[in-house]
Enzyme design. Structure first.
Site, PDB file in Angstrom:
ATOM      1  N   GLU A 205      21.294   3.223  -9.885  1.00 32.15           N
ATOM      2  CA  GLU A 205      21.367   2.104  -8.942  1.00 32.15           C
ATOM      3  C   GLU A 205      22.541   1.194  -9.293  1.00 32.15           C
ATOM      4  O   GLU A 205      22.989   1.151 -10.430  1.00 32.15           O
ATOM      5  CB  GLU A 205      20.041   1.335  -8.950  1.00 32.15           C
ATOM      6  CG  GLU A 205      18.859   2.221  -8.547  1.00 32.15           C
ATOM      7  CD  GLU A 205      17.545   1.469  -8.423  1.00 32.15           C
ATOM      8  OE1 GLU A 205      17.572   0.244  -8.223  1.00 32.15           O
ATOM      9  OE2 GLU A 205      16.488   2.133  -8.524  1.00 32.15           O
ATOM     10  N   TYR A 270      11.426   0.318  -0.217  1.00 35.67           N
ATOM     11  CA  TYR A 270      10.385  -0.590  -0.707  1.00 35.67           C
ATOM     12  C   TYR A 270      10.998  -1.832  -1.338  1.00 35.67           C
ATOM     13  O   TYR A 270      10.464  -2.393  -2.282  1.00 35.67           O
ATOM     14  CB  TYR A 270       9.475   0.116  -1.712  1.00 35.67           C
ATOM     15  CG  TYR A 270      10.207   0.900  -2.784  1.00 35.67           C
ATOM     16  CD1 TYR A 270      10.760   0.263  -3.888  1.00 35.67           C
ATOM     17  CD2 TYR A 270      10.354   2.273  -2.681  1.00 35.67           C
ATOM     18  CE1 TYR A 270      11.437   0.971  -4.856  1.00 35.67           C
ATOM     19  CE2 TYR A 270      11.026   2.995  -3.648  1.00 35.67           C
ATOM     20  CZ  TYR A 270      11.558   2.351  -4.735  1.00 35.67           C
ATOM     21  OH  TYR A 270      12.232   3.070  -5.694  1.00 35.67           O
ATOM     22  N   GLU A 271      12.105  -2.280  -0.817  1.00 34.21           N
ATOM     23  CA  GLU A 271      12.822  -3.369  -1.493  1.00 34.21           C
ATOM     24  C   GLU A 271      12.701  -4.706  -0.770  1.00 34.21           C
ATOM     25  O   GLU A 271      13.237  -5.698  -1.227  1.00 34.21           O
ATOM     26  CB  GLU A 271      14.306  -3.003  -1.611  1.00 34.21           C
ATOM     27  CG  GLU A 271      15.000  -2.997  -0.266  1.00 34.21           C
ATOM     28  CD  GLU A 271      16.491  -3.318  -0.370  1.00 34.21           C
ATOM     29  OE1 GLU A 271      17.121  -3.463   0.673  1.00 34.21           O
ATOM     30  OE2 GLU A 271      17.008  -3.452  -1.483  1.00 34.21           O
TER      31      GLU A 271
END
Length: 298
Positions: A205, A270-271
């Site tokens: 990431e 899902y952020e």
């Protein structure tokens, strides 16, 4: 509870068991209940075991675990306990695979209760150091437990540093050095073989945009190395709506390139809602749909 059971043609006892209700008479408005209506049911008799019940009905323990949350993924049954043996077929008309992430310190009770419903279990996480060595985790017990339940254990490789944070600098060092990549790939293969993992999930990431192509190449190299071993390579992708989406979280993730290089991708949808943000859903349906729609074009 009795009125709900009468309305739906079941029993309060079964609703309480299938929903793991410790205080079934203390329901609240808006509470969701799962109502399982078995085609075949059975009440445990003295002398029964989970194994003998599977033999009696020609089924298996995984099916009984999935059909009966009250078993909590364990083998203990109690005389008089109601069991769902056969449930109606689903209307999906397709196979659905499911996966979950756990930390190495996950509660074994929670894990056993969840494993019957999973296809994959990913254990978070193996980071790496600047010399290419991996930051090890205590995962042997979880790997073997997953295999006991017929769940494929997935090794998780991330750009997490020894400080416990995703490192843009560390991923840049790796993606800019083919020799370092080779050392990391060697280490990954060693762990996969030694611990009997069945797949690999790569999760880098905050990759700088200039390394997007190199990241695709790294995934391709991993897949080429691991394919002969029968090990699939998945890659986790930040939730994008467009190829030119700005931001460090997105710019290093090339959807089209990763779709070609990996065996499969995991969209990290899902952020949105999180602990330190404003009140909102973790995965609101509209933005999740936008990400999936974009992904399908790539």
């Amino acid at each position: 509870m009795e009125s709900i059971a009468a309305q739906l043609g079941t029993t309060a006892e079964r609703i309480a068991a299938d929903n793991l209700l410790e205080r079934p008479n203390e329901l609240v408005v808006g509470q969701t209940l799962v109502i399982l209506q078995p085609l075949v049911s059975y009440r445990v008799r003295s002398g029964d075991s989970l194994y003998s019940i599977t033999r009696q009905f020609g089924t298996n323990t995984n099916t009984l675990w999935r059909n009966n949350p009250s078993l909590r993924g364990g083998n203990e049954v109690v005389t008089g306990q109601p069991l769902n043996i056969v449930l109606p077929e689903t209307a999906y008309n397709r196979n659905i695979e499911s996966g979950g992430y756990v930390y190495a310190n996950v509660s074994e009770e929670v894990l056993r209760q969840t494993l019957p419903y999973l296809t994959y279990l990913t254990i978070f996480t193996y980071g790496f150091r600047e010399d290419g060595s991996l930051i090890d985790i205590d995962d042997e017990r979880i790997v073997e437990l997953a295999r006991t339940y017929g769940v494929a254990p997935v090794m998780h490789l991330s750009s997490l540093s020894e400080r416990g944070t995703f490192s843009t600098e560390l991923s840049a060092r790796l993606l800019g050095d083919e020799g370092l990549q080779t050392r990391v790939i060697d280490e990954v293969e060693r762990v996969l073989r030694a611990k009997r993992y069945e797949a690999l999930d790569v999760d880098f990431e905050y990759v700088d945009g200039q390394y997007a192509e190199a990241y695709v190449t790294f995934i391709r190299r991993l897949r080429e190395r691991l394919a002969p071993l029968g090990i699939k390579v998945f890659v986790a992708l930040a939730p994008k709506y467009a190829a030119d989406q700005e931001g460090l979280l997105y710019e290093g993730h090339d959807y089209a390139g990763m779709g070609e290089a990996a065996d499969g991708v995991i969209l990290m949808t899902y952020e949105w809602g999180y602990t330190y943000g404003p009140p909102m859903a973790v995965s609101p349906i509209k933005p999740v749909s936008q990400v999936v729609d974009y992904a399908l074009t790539r």
